[in-house]
Design an enzyme around this catalytic site. Structure first.
Site, PDB file in Angstrom:
ATOM      1  N   THR A   1      -0.109   0.726   1.102  1.00  0.00           N
ATOM      2  CA  THR A   1      -0.232   1.017   2.166  1.00  0.00           C
ATOM      3  C   THR A   1      -0.471   2.416   3.485  1.00  0.00           C
ATOM      4  O   THR A   1       0.789   1.794   3.365  1.00  0.00           O
ATOM      5  CB  THR A   1      -0.529  -0.184   2.837  1.00  0.00           C
ATOM      6  OG1 THR A   1      -1.071  -1.500   1.756  1.00  0.00           O
ATOM      7  CG2 THR A   1      -1.749  -0.539   4.372  1.00  0.00           C
TER       8      THR A   1
ATOM      9  N   VAL B   1      -6.506 -11.359  -1.956  1.00  0.00           N
ATOM     10  CA  VAL B   1      -6.816 -10.983  -0.224  1.00  0.00           C
ATOM     11  C   VAL B   1      -4.609 -10.641   0.489  1.00  0.00           C
ATOM     12  O   VAL B   1      -4.113 -11.590  -0.453  1.00  0.00           O
ATOM     13  CB  VAL B   1      -7.276 -11.479   0.818  1.00  0.00           C
ATOM     14  CG1 VAL B   1      -7.251 -10.858   1.900  1.00  0.00           C
ATOM     15  CG2 VAL B   1      -9.295 -11.611   0.373  1.00  0.00           C
ATOM     16  N   GLY B   2      -4.293  -9.757   0.152  1.00  0.00           N
ATOM     17  CA  GLY B   2      -3.283  -9.308   0.889  1.00  0.00           C
ATOM     18  C   GLY B   2      -2.674  -8.973   2.023  1.00  0.00           C
ATOM     19  O   GLY B   2      -3.914  -9.925   2.787  1.00  0.00           O
ATOM     20  N   ASP B   3      -1.492  -8.811   2.681  1.00  0.00           N
ATOM     21  CA  ASP B   3      -1.655  -9.093   4.559  1.00  0.00           C
ATOM     22  C   ASP B   3      -2.516  -8.109   5.473  1.00  0.00           C
ATOM     23  O   ASP B   3      -2.581  -7.878   6.735  1.00  0.00           O
ATOM     24  CB  ASP B   3       0.027  -8.813   4.205  1.00  0.00           C
ATOM     25  CG  ASP B   3      -0.052  -7.476   3.495  1.00  0.00           C
ATOM     26  OD1 ASP B   3      -0.388  -7.290   2.641  1.00  0.00           O
ATOM     27  OD2 ASP B   3       1.191  -7.080   4.956  1.00  0.00           O
TER      28      ASP B   3
ATOM     29  N   THR C   1       3.948  -3.160   4.975  1.00  0.00           N
ATOM     30  CA  THR C   1       3.422  -2.477   3.555  1.00  0.00           C
ATOM     31  C   THR C   1       4.765  -2.860   2.162  1.00  0.00           C
ATOM     32  O   THR C   1       5.203  -4.045   3.053  1.00  0.00           O
ATOM     33  CB  THR C   1       3.401  -1.083   3.818  1.00  0.00           C
ATOM     34  OG1 THR C   1       3.373  -0.538   2.174  1.00  0.00           O
ATOM     35  CG2 THR C   1       4.731   0.061   3.494  1.00  0.00           C
ATOM     36  N   GLY C   2       3.184  -3.287   1.264  1.00  0.00           N
ATOM     37  CA  GLY C   2       4.568  -4.099   0.558  1.00  0.00           C
ATOM     38  C   GLY C   2       3.981  -5.330   0.358  1.00  0.00           C
ATOM     39  O   GLY C   2       2.507  -6.077   0.261  1.00  0.00           O
TER      40      GLY C   2
ATOM     41  N   GLY D   1       1.536  -8.332  -0.159  1.00  0.00           N
ATOM     42  CA  GLY D   1       1.420  -8.937   0.693  1.00  0.00           C
ATOM     43  C   GLY D   1       2.081 -10.518   1.275  1.00  0.00           C
ATOM     44  O   GLY D   1       1.782 -11.188   2.305  1.00  0.00           O
TER      45      GLY D   1
HETATM   46  N1  ASP Z   1       0.217  -4.703   1.337  1.00  0.00           N
HETATM   47  C1  ASP Z   1      -0.955  -4.180   0.801  1.00  0.00           C
HETATM   48  C2  ASP Z   1      -1.251  -5.824  -0.588  1.00  0.00           C
HETATM   49  O1  ASP Z   1      -0.495  -6.444  -0.288  1.00  0.00           O
HETATM   50  C3  ASP Z   1      -0.422  -3.620  -0.782  1.00  0.00           C
HETATM   51  C4  ASP Z   1       1.049  -2.394  -0.234  1.00  0.00           C
HETATM   52  O2  ASP Z   1       1.164  -2.098   0.963  1.00  0.00           O
HETATM   53  O3  ASP Z   1       2.206  -2.274  -1.190  1.00  0.00           O
HETATM   54  O4  ASP Z   1      -2.191  -6.074  -0.496  1.00  0.00           O
END
Ligand code: ASP
Length: 350
Positions: free
Chosen positions: A210, A239-241, A261-262, A264
Site C-alpha cells: 500500500t 476490504v482491507g484496512d 501497510t501489510g 489489513g
Molecule cells: N493493507 C493492505 C490491505 O490489507 C495491503 C498492504 O498494505 O499490504 O489491503
C-alpha cells in the site's frame, strides 16, 4: 526542476553529516527535539515506491502548499504506475479477475473521505477526496463509489493490464489464497521452491502493499492519504484496512498522523493508525507508538503474526518520524530539507 536541483544541493549539504540510515536520522531528530525545533515541511511514505510519491508531494510542500494537496498529489504517482501491481492501475485483481481499489484521505480539520472496493478508476484517492469534499458522508463502496466517481467527472477505465491478468491466470492454476510477505525469511522468494513470480520478474514479487503517506506542511498542518489494490486474488468484496479511517490512516492535527501497510485484517483488529496517534498523544515517540501497535497485534495471536507482515509509519507535530513492523523488509521514504528522500528500514518485532 531547477528548484528541485537547488533543494537537493542544499539538502545534500545540510545532510552531509547524515547517512542514509535510520540511526543517524534518529540522532538528527533527537538533536532537533532538544532544541525544540520543528522539521517542516516533511513528507513520509511507505515502501521504496514512496520515494517517487514523495517527490510529487514535495513539489506542493516546498511552495508552502497544503499537506492535503501534497499527499493527494503524492499517492497519485504509484496509483498511475503500470509497474506497481499493488496500488491503483495495474493492481493485481481479486480472485474473480476484478481490480478493486481501497483508499482514504484525511486533513488537518478532521475531514475525511474514503472509497472501498472501487473499480475502473485509477485515482481512488481523488475519488476519496471528492467524497470528503462533495458529500455529507465519509465512505462510499463498490458500485455506489463508482457511480459517484463517474458523476463527478472521473473516467471509466480498464485497470487490469495484460501483466496483471497474466499473474491472475497463473494464480488461478492453483487458486491458493495466501498473503506473500515482503520479508527476507519468507517461504516465498527467488531461492525457494514456492516462489510466487508469475510475471517472471527479477527478485521477489509480493502480492500486497500500500502507499500510505503522511505530511506536515510549512504551516504546521498535517494530512494523510492511503491507497491500495489490497491483497491480490482476495475474495471479491474484501476490504482491507487502507480505506478505514483509524485503521489504515489517522490524522489528528494536535498530535500527529499515522498510516499502515501489510495484512489489513490485523490492522483493523487493533484500529492501528488511531492507536499510534493516541499513543503519540500520551507522549510516545512515533517509533515507540508504532512499536506498541505492532506489539498489540502480536499479543492478539503470536502464531498468526509470525506469518504476516504489518508496518506502521508515523510523524508527529514536530516533524519527527518513525516506523515499526512485524518482519524485516518494511521500509519508508522521508523527504524534508534535512533528509533528501532517504529510505529507512523499519525496525521489526520478529
Ligand atoms: N493493507 C493492505 C490491505 O490489507 C495491503 C498492504 O498494505 O499490504 O489491503
Amino acid at each position: 526542476m531547477q528548484d528541485r536541483r537547488h533543494f537537493l544541493k542544499a539538502a545534500a549539504l545540510s545532510a552531509a553529516a547524515l547517512s542514509l540510515d535510520g540511526i543517524t536520522s534518529e540522532k538528527a531528530q533527537a538533536a532537533d527535539a532538544s532544541k525544540g525545533k520543528v522539521t517542516k515541511p516533511i513528507v513520509v511514505s511507505t515502501w521504496d515506491f514512496g520515494r517517487a510519491a514523495n517527490e510529487a508531494a514535495w513539489d506542493v510542500l516546498k511552495k508552502g502548499g497544503r499537506a492535503l494537496d501534497a499527499v493527494e498529489a503524492g499517492v497519485r504517482v504509484p496509483e498511475a504506475d503500470p509497474n506497481n501491481h499493488t496500488v491503483g492501475y495495474s493492481g493485481f485483481p481479486d480472485r474473480d479477475g476484478r481490480v478493486t481499489l481501497d483508499a482514504c484521505i484525511m486533513d488537518e480539520l478532521g475531514n475525511c473521505g474514503s472509497v472501498a472496493a472501487l473499480e475502473h478508476v485509477t485515482h481512488a484517492i481523488s475519488v476519496a477526496r471528492a467524497v470528503m469534499e462533495k458529500t455529507p458522508h465519509v465512505m462510499l463502496v463498490g458500485d455506489g463509489a463508482l457511480q459517484f466517481a463517474l458523476a463527478n467527472g472521473f473516467k471509466k477505465e480498464n485497470l487490469l493490464t495484460p501483466e496483471s491478468e497474466k499473474a491472475w491466470r497463473e494464480w488461478l492454476k492453483k487458486s491458493e489464497y495466501k498473503p506473500i510477505m515482503n520479508i527476507e525469511n519468507s517461504s516465498y522468494g527467488p531461492d525457494k521452491a514456492t516462489t510466487f513470480n508469475p510475471l517472471k520478474l527479477p527478485g521477489n514479487v509480493y502480492n500486497h502493499d500500500t502507499i500510505g503517506m503522511v505530511a506536515l506542511d510549512a504551516n504546521g498542518n498535517l494530512s494523510g492519504a492511503c491507497t491500495t489494490s489490497g491483497m491480490a486474488f482476495k475474495l471479491h468484496g474484501r476490504v482491507g484496512d487502507s480505506p478505514i479511517i483509524g485503521a489504515g490512516l489517522y490524522v489528528d492535527n494536535e498530535v500527529g498522523a499515522a498510516t499502515s501497510t501489510g495484512v489489513g485484517e490485523e490492522v483493523i483488529r487493533v484500529v492501528g493508525s488511531f492507536l499510534v496517534v493516541e499513543l503519540m498523544r500520551q507522549g510516545y515517540s512515533p517509533e515507540a507508538a508504532c512499536k506498541e501497535a505492532v506489539t498489540r497485534i502480536v499479543k492478539k495471536n503470536k502464531e498468526r503474526a509470525k506469518g504476516l507482515q504489518v508496518g506502521f509509519l508515523a510523524i508527529n507535530k514536530k516533524g519527527e518520524h518513525g516506523a515499526y513492523c512485524l518482519q524485516k523488509g518494511f521500509n519508508y521514504a522521508v523527504l524534508s530539507e534535512k533528509e533528501s528522500n532517504v529510505l529507512i528500514d523499519g525496525k521489526h518485532y520478529f
